[in-house]
Design an enzyme around this catalytic site. Sequence first.
Site, short mmCIF file in Angstrom:
data_model
loop_
_atom_site.label_atom_id
_atom_site.label_comp_id
_atom_site.label_asym_id
_atom_site.label_seq_id
_atom_site.Cartn_x
_atom_site.Cartn_y
_atom_site.Cartn_z
N ASP A 1 -7.91 -5.36 -0.44
CA ASP A 1 -8.34 -6.21 -1.56
C ASP A 1 -7.98 -7.67 -1.40
O ASP A 1 -8.34 -8.50 -2.23
CB ASP A 1 -7.70 -5.67 -2.86
CG ASP A 1 -8.18 -4.27 -3.15
OD1 ASP A 1 -7.33 -3.37 -3.32
OD2 ASP A 1 -9.39 -4.07 -3.17
N HIS B 1 0.85 -1.20 0.00
CA HIS B 1 0.00 0.00 0.00
C HIS B 1 0.88 1.24 0.00
O HIS B 1 1.95 1.24 0.59
CB HIS B 1 -0.90 0.01 1.25
CG HIS B 1 -2.07 0.90 1.09
ND1 HIS B 1 -2.00 2.25 1.36
CD2 HIS B 1 -3.31 0.66 0.65
CE1 HIS B 1 -3.18 2.79 1.12
NE2 HIS B 1 -4.00 1.85 0.68
C1 SDX Z 1 -6.07 0.21 -3.05
O1 SDX Z 1 -4.44 4.67 -1.91
C2 SDX Z 1 -5.37 4.01 -1.37
O2 SDX Z 1 -5.82 4.31 -0.30
C3 SDX Z 1 -5.91 2.90 -2.22
C4 SDX Z 1 -6.92 1.99 -1.52
C5 SDX Z 1 -8.19 2.71 -1.26
O3 SDX Z 1 -8.92 2.29 -0.36
O4 SDX Z 1 -8.52 3.64 -2.06
O5 SDX Z 1 -6.37 1.55 -0.29
C6 SDX Z 1 -7.26 0.78 -2.37
O6 SDX Z 1 -5.77 0.61 -4.13
C7 SDX Z 1 -5.21 -0.79 -2.31
C8 SDX Z 1 -3.97 -1.24 -3.15
C9 SDX Z 1 -4.46 -2.29 -4.15
N1 SDX Z 1 -3.35 -2.65 -5.08
C10 SDX Z 1 -2.79 -3.84 -5.04
O7 SDX Z 1 -3.00 -4.70 -4.18
C11 SDX Z 1 -1.84 -4.09 -6.19
C12 SDX Z 1 -0.53 -4.72 -5.65
N2 SDX Z 1 0.14 -3.74 -4.83
C13 SDX Z 1 0.95 -2.80 -5.51
O8 SDX Z 1 1.07 -2.71 -6.82
C14 SDX Z 1 1.64 -1.80 -4.63
O9 SDX Z 1 1.79 -2.29 -3.39
C15 SDX Z 1 0.97 -0.45 -4.57
C16 SDX Z 1 0.78 0.12 -5.93
C17 SDX Z 1 -0.34 -0.57 -3.87
C18 SDX Z 1 1.93 0.39 -3.82
O10 SDX Z 1 3.10 0.39 -4.56
P1 SDX Z 1 4.38 1.16 -4.03
O11 SDX Z 1 4.06 2.59 -3.77
O12 SDX Z 1 5.54 0.83 -4.92
O13 SDX Z 1 4.57 0.47 -2.65
P2 SDX Z 1 5.84 0.66 -1.79
O14 SDX Z 1 6.57 1.90 -2.15
O15 SDX Z 1 5.43 0.47 -0.38
O16 SDX Z 1 6.74 -0.59 -2.26
C19 SDX Z 1 7.88 -0.84 -1.55
C20 SDX Z 1 8.60 -1.90 -2.34
C21 SDX Z 1 8.83 -1.53 -3.79
O17 SDX Z 1 10.05 -2.15 -4.12
P3 SDX Z 1 11.37 -1.23 -4.26
O18 SDX Z 1 11.10 -0.24 -5.37
O19 SDX Z 1 11.57 -0.57 -2.93
O20 SDX Z 1 12.48 -2.20 -4.63
O21 SDX Z 1 7.84 -3.12 -2.38
C22 SDX Z 1 7.55 -3.46 -3.73
C23 SDX Z 1 7.75 -2.22 -4.56
O22 SDX Z 1 8.21 -2.58 -5.86
N3 SDX Z 1 6.16 -3.91 -3.76
C24 SDX Z 1 5.77 -5.16 -4.05
C25 SDX Z 1 4.37 -5.13 -3.91
N4 SDX Z 1 3.98 -3.90 -3.55
C26 SDX Z 1 5.09 -3.16 -3.46
N5 SDX Z 1 6.42 -6.27 -4.41
C27 SDX Z 1 5.68 -7.37 -4.64
N6 SDX Z 1 4.32 -7.41 -4.54
C28 SDX Z 1 3.64 -6.31 -4.16
N7 SDX Z 1 2.31 -6.37 -4.05
#
Ligand code: SDX
Length: 393
Positions: free
Chosen positions: A328, A270
Amino acid sequence: QADVFTYDPGFTSTASCESAITFIDGDKGELLYRGYPIDQLAEKSNYLEVCYLLLHGELPDKATLDDFIYRVTRHTMVHEQMHNFFRGFRRDSHPMATMVGVVGAMSAFYHDSLDISDPWQREVASMRLIAKLPTIAAMAYKYSMGQPFVYPRNDLSYAENFLNMCFSVPAEPYKIEPALAKAMDRIFTLHADHEQNASTSTVRLAGSSGANPFACIAAGIACLWGPAHGGANQACLEMLREIGTVDQIPEYIKRAKDKDDPFRLMGFGHRVYKNFDPRAKVMKESADEVLELLGIEDNETLKVAKELERIALEDEYFVSKKLYPNVDFYSGIILEAMGFPTSMFTPIFALSRTVGWISQWKEMIEDPTNKIGRPRQLYTGATARDYVDVDKR
Ligand code: SDX
């Protein structure tokens, strides 16, 4: 208020707006709607009461709540001519495509008679959206199934009405199961608002131009559809199905950690929560309840989800990156158990979030200083240069 303002996430300089509606503490995994913790509202309140709270800032007394429920209930039908919009879509259109189109078209039916500079008419627009979104979502589902539309009924609760409009057929009326309707209502509450997420910011930005509220909500629905945002619930269940059995999990964990592999664990991570998403905790308990109620507690998908969560929460990569299940991760398991196809998961998220979107739109309209307005950029393109004729390039 003092407590909230002492919380300094360190990013106030990038805050897009001020808002008094929803508070998230990403480090603590805390979510408050107008100061009330989400787990208390999910357990003790109901969606229409939460709608009133988000719109007006306070929990209503009994008379006010009854009046609000009465007014929403009597706005649930859509103009009969709106039925025609569905027939322009292919039957196999994704229900989100239909919802974007039909909610946008509400501008043609319900906005022309509204002056949104008048507080009461803003209330009417909010009421119509909260009331009609379930009807439109159910119509999108029925249209995709080739089944006749089911009209809303005033003798049913908000959640019962939605389930009935989705699952009732002329040959066999839907049997309302109160415990299932309660679980549906809880899902609506858990998705109702979430501060300045991508789709809410979209609604605020669209509204800052003066666009009508129905068009703004259609813009929010379009943004929510993305798999990184509201589309994650559908993507998550499809991922759990693809994993199939518990012994396949290590392979997917490995892929999720591989920077060269675009695979993400859907339903994990998130932008704000760096601790458990409090909604995921409530959703997980609800999944156990609903599956037990339906006698399918040994559901393989739920087993894979729980084992995936257990492994991921012990894995150094996920722990170091503070990746936890989000809202989700379990919602799709409940919705599938209720009988919804994966294509209806995000439409249900959209109808639930409509009250959050319209509350944030209303807050922005009522405070002219609080508009996102026109974001600027950091220009990284070419410096100024003269035009070159094509035969000299
Ligand atoms: C919603 O904003 C909101 O409030 C949204 C929401 C709402 O109620 O409106 O909460 C609803 O959208 C929830 C999120 C749903 N999406 C997913 O579940 C899709 C999978 N998750 C992601 O794609 C991701 O976690 C995000 C987009 C949600 C967040 O991405 P970020 O900003 O990159 O997350 P982060 O900065 O905390 O990540 C840290 C690291 C990163 O790696 P590095 O660049 O540091 O090497 O963790 C990695 C990311 O690449 N990472 C993941 C991951 N999520 C983040 N690796 C593997 N699997 C994942 N799911």
